[in-house]
Structures are given as C-alpha cells and as structure tokens.
Write a protein that holds these residues in place. Structure first.
Motif, short mmCIF file in Angstrom:
data_model
loop_
_atom_site.label_atom_id
_atom_site.label_comp_id
_atom_site.label_asym_id
_atom_site.label_seq_id
_atom_site.Cartn_x
_atom_site.Cartn_y
_atom_site.Cartn_z
N GLU A 139 5.78 2.35 -14.11
CA GLU A 139 6.93 1.83 -13.36
C GLU A 139 6.46 1.01 -12.17
OE1 GLU A 139 11.07 3.33 -11.18
OE2 GLU A 139 9.58 4.80 -11.86
N ARG A 140 5.48 1.52 -11.46
CA ARG A 140 4.96 0.79 -10.30
C ARG A 140 4.20 -0.46 -10.75
NH1 ARG A 140 5.44 3.87 -5.61
NH2 ARG A 140 5.98 6.04 -6.01
N ALA A 141 3.58 -0.40 -11.93
CA ALA A 141 2.91 -1.58 -12.45
C ALA A 141 3.92 -2.69 -12.74
CB ALA A 141 2.12 -1.22 -13.71
N LEU A 142 5.08 -2.32 -13.26
CA LEU A 142 6.14 -3.30 -13.51
C LEU A 142 6.62 -3.92 -12.21
CD1 LEU A 142 8.20 -1.50 -16.30
CD2 LEU A 142 6.65 -3.43 -16.56
N ALA A 166 8.98 -4.07 -3.25
CA ALA A 166 8.47 -5.14 -4.10
C ALA A 166 8.92 -6.51 -3.58
CB ALA A 166 8.93 -4.94 -5.53
N LEU A 167 10.19 -6.63 -3.22
CA LEU A 167 10.72 -7.92 -2.79
C LEU A 167 10.15 -8.36 -1.45
CD1 LEU A 167 14.48 -7.68 -3.85
CD2 LEU A 167 12.62 -8.89 -5.00
N TYR A 168 10.24 -7.48 -0.46
CA TYR A 168 9.75 -7.86 0.86
C TYR A 168 8.23 -7.98 0.87
CZ TYR A 168 14.26 -7.50 3.17
OH TYR A 168 15.56 -7.73 3.57
N GLY A 169 7.56 -7.10 0.15
CA GLY A 169 6.11 -7.21 0.05
C GLY A 169 5.70 -8.51 -0.61
N GLY A 170 6.39 -8.89 -1.69
CA GLY A 170 6.07 -10.13 -2.39
C GLY A 170 6.36 -11.35 -1.55
N VAL A 171 7.49 -11.36 -0.86
CA VAL A 171 7.84 -12.51 -0.02
C VAL A 171 6.84 -12.68 1.11
CG1 VAL A 171 9.52 -13.40 1.63
CG2 VAL A 171 10.30 -12.50 -0.56
N ILE A 210 0.83 -1.22 0.00
CA ILE A 210 0.00 0.00 0.00
C ILE A 210 0.86 1.26 0.00
CG2 ILE A 210 -1.71 1.33 1.31
CD1 ILE A 210 -2.96 -1.32 2.16
N PRO A 211 1.88 1.37 0.87
CA PRO A 211 2.74 2.57 0.80
C PRO A 211 3.47 2.70 -0.54
CG PRO A 211 3.07 1.41 2.88
CD PRO A 211 2.25 0.51 2.02
N GLY A 212 3.83 1.57 -1.15
CA GLY A 212 4.56 1.61 -2.42
C GLY A 212 3.67 1.72 -3.63
N LEU A 213 2.34 1.74 -3.43
CA LEU A 213 1.39 1.80 -4.55
C LEU A 213 1.66 0.68 -5.55
CD1 LEU A 213 1.19 5.66 -5.22
CD2 LEU A 213 -0.39 4.23 -3.91
N MET A 214 1.84 -0.53 -5.01
CA MET A 214 2.07 -1.71 -5.84
C MET A 214 0.92 -2.69 -5.61
SD MET A 214 6.09 -2.41 -5.13
CE MET A 214 7.30 -1.09 -5.26
N VAL A 215 0.41 -3.24 -6.68
CA VAL A 215 -0.68 -4.21 -6.56
C VAL A 215 -0.18 -5.59 -6.93
CG1 VAL A 215 -2.37 -2.43 -7.12
CG2 VAL A 215 -1.53 -3.93 -8.93
N SER A 216 -0.80 -6.58 -6.33
CA SER A 216 -0.44 -7.97 -6.63
C SER A 216 -1.56 -8.69 -7.34
CB SER A 216 -0.11 -8.70 -5.32
OG SER A 216 -1.23 -8.69 -4.46
N VAL A 259 8.03 1.23 5.81
CA VAL A 259 9.33 1.19 6.48
C VAL A 259 10.47 1.62 5.56
CG1 VAL A 259 8.66 -0.59 8.13
CG2 VAL A 259 9.54 -1.26 5.89
N THR A 260 10.21 1.82 4.28
CA THR A 260 11.25 2.24 3.35
C THR A 260 10.63 2.89 2.13
OG1 THR A 260 13.12 1.46 2.01
CG2 THR A 260 11.26 -0.01 2.22
N ASP A 261 11.45 3.69 1.42
CA ASP A 261 11.00 4.30 0.18
C ASP A 261 11.60 3.59 -1.04
OD1 ASP A 261 9.53 6.25 1.53
OD2 ASP A 261 11.28 7.55 1.74
N ASP A 262 12.45 2.61 -0.79
CA ASP A 262 13.12 1.90 -1.88
C ASP A 262 12.11 0.99 -2.59
OD1 ASP A 262 14.64 -0.17 -3.31
OD2 ASP A 262 16.39 0.76 -2.38
N MET A 263 11.91 1.22 -3.88
CA MET A 263 10.91 0.47 -4.63
C MET A 263 11.27 -1.01 -4.73
SD MET A 263 8.56 2.64 -5.56
CE MET A 263 7.77 1.90 -6.98
N VAL A 264 12.55 -1.30 -4.88
CA VAL A 264 12.98 -2.69 -4.99
C VAL A 264 12.70 -3.45 -3.70
CG1 VAL A 264 14.94 -4.24 -5.35
CG2 VAL A 264 14.73 -2.14 -6.71
N LEU A 265 13.04 -2.82 -2.55
CA LEU A 265 12.80 -3.46 -1.27
C LEU A 265 11.31 -3.63 -1.02
CD1 LEU A 265 15.46 -1.71 1.02
CD2 LEU A 265 15.56 -3.98 -0.02
#
Length: 289
Positions: free
Chosen positions: A177-180, A116-121, A33-39, A108-114
């Motif tokens: 970018e966030r969709a990717l 995506a990875l931690y959110g996905g895991v 939710i903070p990263g505006l990423m959907v699964s 907890v972070t603004d890093d998009m990679v983190l």
C-alpha cells in the motif's frame, strides 16, 4: 559588464540549488520519511536501508551518490555539471540529517493521502529549483542520463526503470500500500518539478496555409510582435505551390491569431499544436550557463 552578468547568473544558480536542497530535505523529514514512502533514487534506497539498520539517511545518500557521481563525471562530463551536482547532493545530505533534530520525527499528519500529495509537491518544488540552478539531485538523475546517452534508453524509460526498482523494493520493506503511494509521490513530484523548472507558460506553434502570406505575416508581426517563417509548400492533390507560415506564440495569443488569419484570409488552413519549449527569438534565452 558581461562578466558581471555571468557572475550574477552563477550566484543565482547556486541560490536555487541551496533552496532546492532545503525544500527536498523538508519534504523528506515532514512527509516521506514519517509516511514510509519512497520517491525512488538513492534517497528512497536509503530509507529502505534505514528501516533495517539505523543509519543516517543523509549520510547514506551522500555515500551512495559517490560512485554515481564518478560515473556521471566520466560519461556525462562537464565541470559545471560535476560541481553543481556535488554541491546539491552534499547540501541535501546535510539538510536531511540536520533537520532530524529540528522537525518532529512523526511528521505533521498520519493521513497517507496528505503525506503523499504534500510530500510529492514539496519534493518536486525542490527538484525544480535545483534544475533551475542547472544542477541535478544525483542518484537516478545521473543513472537515467547515463542509460539514455550510453545505451540509447529513452530518458523517461530510464527514470521508470531506476525509480521503479526502488519502489518495488519498498513494497517488500514497507508494504505494498505504501509502495503504491510512493508511485503517487513520483508522479506528483514530477509534475511540480516540471512546473517550477520550466514554468506554466504552455507554448503553441501554428502552421498556416494561406493565399495571403504577406498580409497574414505582416499582421502577426505588427499586432502580436511575433516572428514568422515562410516555408515553401506544394499541394499533393493540386500540385500548386502554396506558402506555409510557421510561428510560435503563447497560449493567450492563439485567439488573436485566429482573428488575424480569419480576417486576412477566411479560406486559410491552420494547424495549432503544443510546443514544450522555445529558445531564442523573443522567448527563453538560448545561451545557458
């Protein structure tokens, strides 16, 4: 005694579902939710809707799953399926909205990679726990199964269609970018969900063509304590009958099998493949709740 064991299994299933729903909600609130990423799924659609109208995501997930739940009851059937799916969806909705008051809105972070990875895991771990509890997370799980069973769409393609449409919609709302990154979340969550629900023990199956079937099978049974099935086989070129041994083993037992076969019959022919799951016969219990 059997009834007591069944009750324990049922309790453990619901414990897995509770933990899974909580972990999924934490993944949503701290990372996605903070990263505006959907699964994908209903939760992803709820994130997109909240971007335009400030409605609680958990409540929208619950309401959005009601028609899918009715369809699942009709086409998929099963009282246990219905109860556990309703339980998982309800808990996930409550946890998602409840944790909004306990966890930082900015994550907890603004890093998009983190993110995506931690959110996905984390999301995958939650999904895997729900699957181990013999439940589903609703949403695209139900819709994917209906598409697969009713119209013959392969399950993987069904999930790709349902989740892909939500990710596509997120590109218009949050940016491409966030969709990717959302696609990364889907991939990572799928891997971790499979690991949690099925374990990391990759199985191997072996086909052995040998002139010493009795000796090879005896050694496999005594040394590896694995069952062996002897299949009738005929050489296409020689037209000679040669038995084929079939057995399933763990990955760590393959080198021992190679030694057994080479010592018993150096001229044997062996093919080793990967098996996704083995039920019964000393592996996972065949009877499921």
């Amino acid at each position: 005694m059997e009834k007591i064991l069944d009750n324990r299994k049922t309790i453990m299933c619901y414990v897995f579902i509770i933990l899974g729903a909580l972990v999924q909600a934490v993944a949503m609130r701290l990372f996605l939710i903070p990263g505006l990423m959907v699964s994908g799924g209903i939760s992803g659609a709820a994130q997109i809707i909240q971007f335009y109208v400030d409605w609680p995501i958990g409540l929208m997930v619950f309401l959005g799953n009601i028609p899918l739940f009715i369809l699942g009851w009709r086409y998929l059937g099963g009282t246990r399926f219905a109860l556990r799916t309703a339980f998982a969806v309800t808990l996930f909705s409550i946890f998602t909205d409840g944790l909004a008051f306990l966890l930082p809105a900015q994550g907890v972070t603004d890093d998009m990679v983190l993110l995506a990875l931690y959110g996905g895991v984390l999301l995958g771990i939650g999904l895997g726990l729900v699957y181990r509890g013999r439940g589903t997370s609703g949403g695209s799980d139900i819709l994917g199964r209906i598409l697969s069973r009713k119209w013959g769409v392969p399950t993987s393609q069904a999930y790709l269609i349902t989740d892909g449409l939500v990710v596509l919609a997120s590109g218009f709302a949050f940016g491409w970018e966030r969709a990717l990154y959302g696609l990364v979340v889907i991939y990572v969550s799928g891997l971790s969900a499979e690991l949690i629900s099925e374990g990391n023990s990759i199985l191997r199956m072996a086909l052995i063509v040998t002139n010493q079937p009795d000796e090879v099978s005896k050694r496999i049974c005594t040394i590896l304590d694995r069952g062996v099935t002897i299949l009738p086989g005929t050489g296409a070129w020689t037209k000679q009958s040669r038995p084929v041994l079939y057995c399933v083993l763990s990955r760590s037992e393959i080198n021992i099998l190679k030694t057994i076969v080479s010592e018993a019959d150096p001229s044997a022919f062996m093919v080793i493949g990967q098996a996704n799951e083995a039920l019964g016969g000393g592996f996972q219990q065949l009877k499921q709740d």
